[in-house]
Motif scaffolding. Structure first.
Motif, mmCIF file in Angstrom:
data_model
loop_
_atom_site.group_PDB
_atom_site.id
_atom_site.type_symbol
_atom_site.label_atom_id
_atom_site.label_comp_id
_atom_site.label_asym_id
_atom_site.label_seq_id
_atom_site.Cartn_x
_atom_site.Cartn_y
_atom_site.Cartn_z
ATOM 1 N N THR A 103 -0.312 14.597 -16.219
ATOM 2 C CA THR A 103 0.075 13.739 -16.876
ATOM 3 C C THR A 103 1.670 13.365 -16.302
ATOM 4 N N ASP A 104 2.485 14.225 -15.869
ATOM 5 C CA ASP A 104 3.711 14.274 -15.308
ATOM 6 C C ASP A 104 3.498 13.482 -13.953
ATOM 7 N N VAL A 121 0.640 -1.161 0.043
ATOM 8 C CA VAL A 121 -0.016 0.017 0.039
ATOM 9 C C VAL A 121 0.858 1.191 -0.102
ATOM 10 N N CYS A 122 0.589 2.080 -0.922
ATOM 11 C CA CYS A 122 1.422 3.727 -1.079
ATOM 12 C C CYS A 122 0.380 4.624 -1.113
ATOM 13 N N PHE A 123 0.785 5.550 -0.178
ATOM 14 C CA PHE A 123 -0.125 6.860 -0.244
ATOM 15 C C PHE A 123 0.637 7.849 -1.382
ATOM 16 N N LEU A 124 -0.323 8.186 -2.076
ATOM 17 C CA LEU A 124 0.333 9.175 -3.223
ATOM 18 C C LEU A 124 -0.348 10.474 -2.542
ATOM 19 N N VAL A 178 6.940 0.404 -11.129
ATOM 20 C CA VAL A 178 7.561 -0.527 -11.909
ATOM 21 C C VAL A 178 9.056 -0.800 -11.076
ATOM 22 N N ARG A 179 9.427 0.038 -10.284
ATOM 23 C CA ARG A 179 10.830 0.029 -9.779
ATOM 24 C C ARG A 179 10.977 -1.190 -8.983
ATOM 25 N N GLU A 202 5.166 9.897 -13.315
ATOM 26 C CA GLU A 202 5.957 9.484 -11.970
ATOM 27 C C GLU A 202 5.411 8.342 -11.176
ATOM 28 N N VAL A 203 4.448 8.127 -11.088
ATOM 29 C CA VAL A 203 3.618 6.981 -10.443
ATOM 30 C C VAL A 203 3.673 5.949 -11.282
#
Length: 164
Positions: A141-142, A86-89, A152-153, A146-147
Motif C-alpha cells: 500500500t505504501d 516510461v518509468c521503471f518502478l 501526479v507530480r 508513492e507511485v
C-alpha cells in the motif's frame, strides 16, 4: 503471436512462462518493446512486469533492436537512457528479506536458491534512467501510494496519468 498461458491456480502458468522467457530472452524483450510502443503510440497507460535486471534489457524495452546497435539511433545519435513517458518502478530490497519471502512461497517456479544469481546479475538503474526506487520492506500500500503521488507530480511528466 500472443500466447495466453491459462489454467487453474497452481497448474504451472508462471513456471512455463519463466522457462519460455529464459529460453527466448531477446525475442521476449523485443515483444515487450512492441507492446510498450503500441501503448505509447495510442497514448494508453500500461503496466509491464519484467525483471529487466541489466541496463541493456531496459534499453531494449525502450528502444527495441536499436539498443543492440552500439547504443545509437538511426543517424548515429546516442540513444537516450529513458523515454519521457516510461518509468521503471525499481523494487529493491535486502537479500535476506527477499530470500525469506521467497522461501515462504509455495508452488512458485523461482526457487529461493536462485536469488543470489539474480542479485549478482542486477545492474540497478542509474540516476540518468527514469526509475522510481521502491524499497520492498515497505508495505504494498505504501509503495502504491508513492507511485500514485509520483504520477501526479507536474515536474515528473513521464508517469502522468498512469493510474487514475
Amino acid at each position: 503471436m500472443i500466447y495466453i498461458i491459462m489454467g487453474v491456480s497452481g497448474c504451472g502458468k508462471s513456471a512455463l512462462g519463466a522457462i519460455l522467457s529464459e529460453k527466448d530472452r531477446l525475442p521476449w524483450l523485443f515483444r515487450l518493446h512492441e507492446v510498450i510502443e503500441r501503448e505509447r503510440r495510442s497514448c494508453s497507460d500500461a503496466l509491464v512486469a519484467c525483471s529487466a535486471l541489466k541496463r541493456l534489457y531496459r534499453q531494449i524495452l525502450l528502444h527495441g533492436s536499436k539498443a543492440l546497435d552500439s547504443s545509437s539511433g538511426p543517424d548515429g545519435d546516442v540513444l537516450p537512457p529513458t523515454r519521457p513517458d516510461v518509468c521503471f518502478l525499481f523494487l529493491h530490497g535486502d537479500y535476506d528479506l527477499i530470500q525469506q519471502r521467497m522461501a515462504a512461497r509455495r508452488g512458485h517456479y523461482m526457487k529461493a536458491d536462485l536469488l543470489r544469481s539474480q542479485f549478482d546479475a542486477l545492474e540497478p538503474p542509474s540516476e540518468e534512467e527514469n526509475a522510481l526506487p521502491l524499497d520492498v520492506s515497505r508495505s504494498m500500500t505504501d509503495m502504491a501510494t508513492e507511485v500514485l503521488e509520483h504520477s501526479v507530480r507536474p515536474d515528473l511528466p513521464y508517469l502522468a496519468n498512469v493510474v487514475e
